[in-house]
Design an enzyme around this catalytic site. Structure first.
Site, PDB file in Angstrom:
ATOM      1  N   SER A  33      70.795  61.509  32.414  1.00  0.00           N
ATOM      2  CA  SER A  33      70.002  62.806  31.793  1.00  0.00           C
ATOM      3  C   SER A  33      68.736  62.064  31.123  1.00  0.00           C
ATOM      4  O   SER A  33      67.774  62.896  30.630  1.00  0.00           O
ATOM      5  CB  SER A  33      70.732  63.716  30.925  1.00  0.00           C
ATOM      6  OG  SER A  33      71.370  62.906  29.968  1.00  0.00           O
ATOM      7  N   HIS A 166      50.672 105.637  38.771  1.00  0.00           N
ATOM      8  CA  HIS A 166      50.673 105.185  40.168  1.00  0.00           C
ATOM      9  C   HIS A 166      49.365 104.262  40.773  1.00  0.00           C
ATOM     10  O   HIS A 166      48.883 104.415  41.765  1.00  0.00           O
ATOM     11  CB  HIS A 166      50.784 106.287  41.149  1.00  0.00           C
ATOM     12  CG  HIS A 166      51.833 107.341  40.477  1.00  0.00           C
ATOM     13  ND1 HIS A 166      53.068 107.134  41.037  1.00  0.00           N
ATOM     14  CD2 HIS A 166      51.725 108.257  39.675  1.00  0.00           C
ATOM     15  CE1 HIS A 166      53.875 108.187  40.637  1.00  0.00           C
ATOM     16  NE2 HIS A 166      53.012 108.962  39.635  1.00  0.00           N
ATOM     17  N   SER A 287      35.140  78.759  44.819  1.00  0.00           N
ATOM     18  CA  SER A 287      35.647  78.465  45.908  1.00  0.00           C
ATOM     19  C   SER A 287      34.885  77.431  46.671  1.00  0.00           C
ATOM     20  O   SER A 287      33.683  77.403  46.462  1.00  0.00           O
ATOM     21  CB  SER A 287      35.741  79.953  47.001  1.00  0.00           C
ATOM     22  OG  SER A 287      35.638  79.609  48.219  1.00  0.00           O
ATOM     23  N   LYS A 293      32.153  83.171  44.913  1.00  0.00           N
ATOM     24  CA  LYS A 293      33.268  83.560  44.326  1.00  0.00           C
ATOM     25  C   LYS A 293      33.419  83.022  42.821  1.00  0.00           C
ATOM     26  O   LYS A 293      33.163  81.894  42.638  1.00  0.00           O
ATOM     27  CB  LYS A 293      34.342  83.011  45.308  1.00  0.00           C
ATOM     28  CG  LYS A 293      34.678  83.619  46.712  1.00  0.00           C
ATOM     29  CD  LYS A 293      35.119  85.123  46.528  1.00  0.00           C
ATOM     30  CE  LYS A 293      36.534  84.996  46.140  1.00  0.00           C
ATOM     31  NZ  LYS A 293      37.295  84.844  47.297  1.00  0.00           N
ATOM     32  N   ASN A 295      36.947  83.195  40.927  1.00  0.00           N
ATOM     33  CA  ASN A 295      38.257  83.617  41.030  1.00  0.00           C
ATOM     34  C   ASN A 295      39.089  83.461  39.838  1.00  0.00           C
ATOM     35  O   ASN A 295      38.885  82.553  38.834  1.00  0.00           O
ATOM     36  CB  ASN A 295      39.004  82.787  42.370  1.00  0.00           C
ATOM     37  CG  ASN A 295      38.509  82.853  43.542  1.00  0.00           C
ATOM     38  OD1 ASN A 295      37.965  83.947  43.974  1.00  0.00           O
ATOM     39  ND2 ASN A 295      38.419  81.829  44.566  1.00  0.00           N
ATOM     40  N   GLU A 300      46.121  84.761  37.629  1.00  0.00           N
ATOM     41  CA  GLU A 300      47.087  84.437  38.935  1.00  0.00           C
ATOM     42  C   GLU A 300      48.132  83.515  38.870  1.00  0.00           C
ATOM     43  O   GLU A 300      49.363  83.717  39.045  1.00  0.00           O
ATOM     44  CB  GLU A 300      46.487  84.163  40.372  1.00  0.00           C
ATOM     45  CG  GLU A 300      45.298  85.231  40.879  1.00  0.00           C
ATOM     46  CD  GLU A 300      44.609  84.779  41.983  1.00  0.00           C
ATOM     47  OE1 GLU A 300      45.022  84.972  43.167  1.00  0.00           O
ATOM     48  OE2 GLU A 300      43.561  84.167  41.674  1.00  0.00           O
ATOM     49  N   GLN A 332      74.838  69.569  31.109  1.00  0.00           N
ATOM     50  CA  GLN A 332      73.557  68.940  30.952  1.00  0.00           C
ATOM     51  C   GLN A 332      72.371  69.410  31.874  1.00  0.00           C
ATOM     52  O   GLN A 332      71.222  69.062  31.363  1.00  0.00           O
ATOM     53  CB  GLN A 332      74.181  67.361  31.771  1.00  0.00           C
ATOM     54  CG  GLN A 332      73.067  66.500  31.659  1.00  0.00           C
ATOM     55  CD  GLN A 332      73.535  65.157  31.927  1.00  0.00           C
ATOM     56  OE1 GLN A 332      74.058  64.379  31.119  1.00  0.00           O
ATOM     57  NE2 GLN A 332      73.471  64.541  33.082  1.00  0.00           N
ATOM     58  N   LYS A 335      68.924  71.651  30.049  1.00  0.00           N
ATOM     59  CA  LYS A 335      67.897  71.425  29.619  1.00  0.00           C
ATOM     60  C   LYS A 335      66.457  71.575  30.484  1.00  0.00           C
ATOM     61  O   LYS A 335      65.505  72.243  30.012  1.00  0.00           O
ATOM     62  CB  LYS A 335      67.804  69.907  29.026  1.00  0.00           C
ATOM     63  CG  LYS A 335      68.865  69.670  27.807  1.00  0.00           C
ATOM     64  CD  LYS A 335      69.083  68.205  27.550  1.00  0.00           C
ATOM     65  CE  LYS A 335      70.362  68.369  26.855  1.00  0.00           C
ATOM     66  NZ  LYS A 335      71.630  68.539  27.993  1.00  0.00           N
TER      67      LYS A 335
HETATM   68  N1  ARG Z   1      73.863  64.173  28.323  1.00  0.00           N
HETATM   69  C1  ARG Z   1      75.010  64.864  28.083  1.00  0.00           C
HETATM   70  C2  ARG Z   1      74.335  66.365  28.154  1.00  0.00           C
HETATM   71  O1  ARG Z   1      73.327  66.639  28.099  1.00  0.00           O
HETATM   72  C3  ARG Z   1      75.382  64.661  26.631  1.00  0.00           C
HETATM   73  C4  ARG Z   1      76.707  64.919  26.544  1.00  0.00           C
HETATM   74  C5  ARG Z   1      77.672  64.165  27.260  1.00  0.00           C
HETATM   75  N2  ARG Z   1      79.244  64.435  26.870  1.00  0.00           N
HETATM   76  C6  ARG Z   1      80.298  63.947  27.658  1.00  0.00           C
HETATM   77  N3  ARG Z   1      81.405  64.194  27.280  1.00  0.00           N
HETATM   78  N4  ARG Z   1      79.787  63.205  28.797  1.00  0.00           N
HETATM   79  O2  ARG Z   1      75.317  67.145  28.233  1.00  0.00           O
END
Ligand code: ARG
Length: 470
Positions: A33, A166, A287, A293, A295, A300, A332, A335
């Site tokens: 990660s 409308h 354009s 143009k 735009n 958008e 994980q 994020k």
């Molecule tokens: N990189 C992991 C995450 O973002 C950290 C937690 C990992 N924990 C584990 N027991 N492997 O979730």
């Protein structure tokens, strides 16, 4: 054995080319990660410093080791600041990357940092800190947009435009009133982020892997050090909970919907048949083939990005929906959608703020458009109710006949001669013309929250006060 098989090192000739190092390579890749969670490095360092200071204060590690680790973490932070966070998949994530560098810098004492914690409470803490900042950033962006909205609304409290239902002409409104509608929406957005922030204001640090710890830690102290109101109250929930991220995404998605609707209005208003607004050059593009143009690309893209922000919310909801307590590695994946949504939301807020602040409103075109589509037909009906005591349903019917007549003659309702109006209903007299202008129409709508310029000015004044502009 053919040459070809030879060159794959004996692995499967259909898909083995990818697997020179065997399954371990794919495990490293899917597990890592660090490519995205390195964005948490500031939070990770802050949480580790709070943790090790507490370990020292509680006598769980010696004061010397605590100080050594804390100084080492500062050094790692300085390196990250200058050179960025190195991406080594073998170290998986930001937590192990930092601890590994700490060990290189200060030696075996680094191994004491992870006493009485787990990456499970660590990542929950880091991510909460990050999301809390994102909430503050969203609030600041929304406030900037609100300042632009109330400023332009104040300028245009009495500028008349057609109001639509409308997307058909309904009744005249003022541009200021229309812009203040978005002030109200963004006020709700800010309150949603504020609610979310209050709920997120608990520290999971010290929940450890899932069950708490046998070490005599002080969770109040680490919570305080990280600026949280209090520690979380259940260790299982602490490491399993991503409600704070979902709360953020829900507030972000709702905000994005509002921004997208505003963007859509600008797109419509900037089109040639409408011509209600000239967008700032700085937020438009040309354009490559049509020289004339200009735009509304930024608008958008705000409309487009809103879809991706809603997608982020959906993504994390689906990640979480089937997970048993406590931590699972699926989490994980929490994020990337949050990071993406936060980046897009910041962009969208800035783009719409620039658009509102920099737009040239073509009030002449708006005023002319308010003449079209019998926008003051309701005013005729209301006049019949008020001046002639006619029940509204009947007045509605009489007005319908007047609109039909005007339409057949290609005239606005207030251009019909009195004799023709009286032929429809003789209770109509010349005073009706005072009620049929767009100005009279908006001025009449002075009910609380209505479009009358005085009402708009009052709401703008309240909003300016709330924003600290007065
Ligand atoms: N990189 C992991 C995450 O973002 C950290 C937690 C990992 N924990 C584990 N027991 N492997 O979730």
């Amino acid at each position: 054995m053919s040459k070809r098989e030879d060159s794959t090192g004996g692995s499967n000739s259909m898909w083995g080319g990818r697997f020179a190092e065997g399954p371990a390579a794919i495990m490293r890749e899917i597990n890592a990660s660090i490519p995205f969670d390195k964005a948490l490095w500031r939070q990770d360092i802050a949480a580790s410093k709070a943790h090790v200071a507490m370990l020292g204060a509680q006598g769980i590690v010696s004061a010397e080791d605590s100080a050594l680790i804390s100084g080492g973490l500062d050094q790692v932070a300085a390196e990250y600041e200058q050179q960025g966070v190195p991406e080594d998949w073998d170290l998986e994530d930001i937590h192990m990357t930092t601890e590994s560098r700490l060990a290189e810098l200060i030696g075996p004492a680094a191994g004491r940092l992870h006493t009485a914690r787990s990456r499970n409470d660590q990542v929950a803490t880091d991510f909460r800190l990050w999301v809390r900042d994102a909430m503050d950033q969203a609030d600041a962006g929304l406030k900037a947009l609100q300042i632009a909205l109330v400023t332009r609304a104040g300028e245009h409290a009495a500028s008349i435009m057609p109001g639509f239902t409308h997307l058909q002409t309904a009744q005249p409104v003022t541009l200021g009133h229309h812009l203040m509608a978005y002030y109200e929406m963004t006020a709700r957005d800010r309150s949603r982020f504020a609610d979310a922030r209050a709920r997120a204001d608990q520290s999971p640090l010290g929940a450890a892997a899932l069950a708490g710890t046998g070490f005599p830690i002080d969770r109040q102290a680490t919570a305080r050090a990280l600026g949280f109101a209090e520690p979380t109250r259940n260790s299982l929930d602490s490491v399993s909970d991503r409600d704070f991220a979902l709360d953020y995404l829900m507030a972000a998605a709702q905000t994005a919907l509002h921004l997208s609707r505003l963007a859509e209005e600008f797109i419509i208003w900037a089109s040639q048949p409408f011509g209600f607004v000239t967008l700032p050059d700085s937020l438009s593009t040309g354009s490559s083939i049509m020289p004339q143009k200009k735009n509304p690309d930024a608008a958008e893209l705000v409309r487009g990005h809103a879809g991706r922000i809603v997608g982020s919310l959906t993504s994390l909801m689906i990640t979480m929906k089937g997970l048993p307590l406590a931590y699972s590695k699926d989490m994980q994946d929490d994020k990337p959608p949050v990071f993406e949504a936060a980046g897009l939301l910041t962009l969208c807020l800035a783009a719409m703020t620039g658009m509102v602040a920099g737009a040239t409103f073509r009030t002449d075109r708006m005023r002319a458009a308010a003449e079209l589509g019998y926008a003051t037909a309701t005013d005729l009906a209301d006049w019949l109710v008020r001046q002639a005591g006619i029940p509204f349903r009947e007045a509605h019917h009489i007005t319908g006949a007047a609109v039909k007549l005007a339409e057949s003659k290609g005239l606005a309702i207030d251009r019909l001669p009195l004799s023709e109006l009286r032929a429809i209903d003789e209770r109509i007299d010349e005073r009706v013309y005072d009620a049929l202008s767009a100005e009279a129409s908006v001025a009449a709508r002075a009910s609380y929250g209505g479009t009358a310029p005085d009402q708009v000015r009052a709401r703008v004044a309240e909003a300016r006060l709330a924003l600290g502009l007065e």
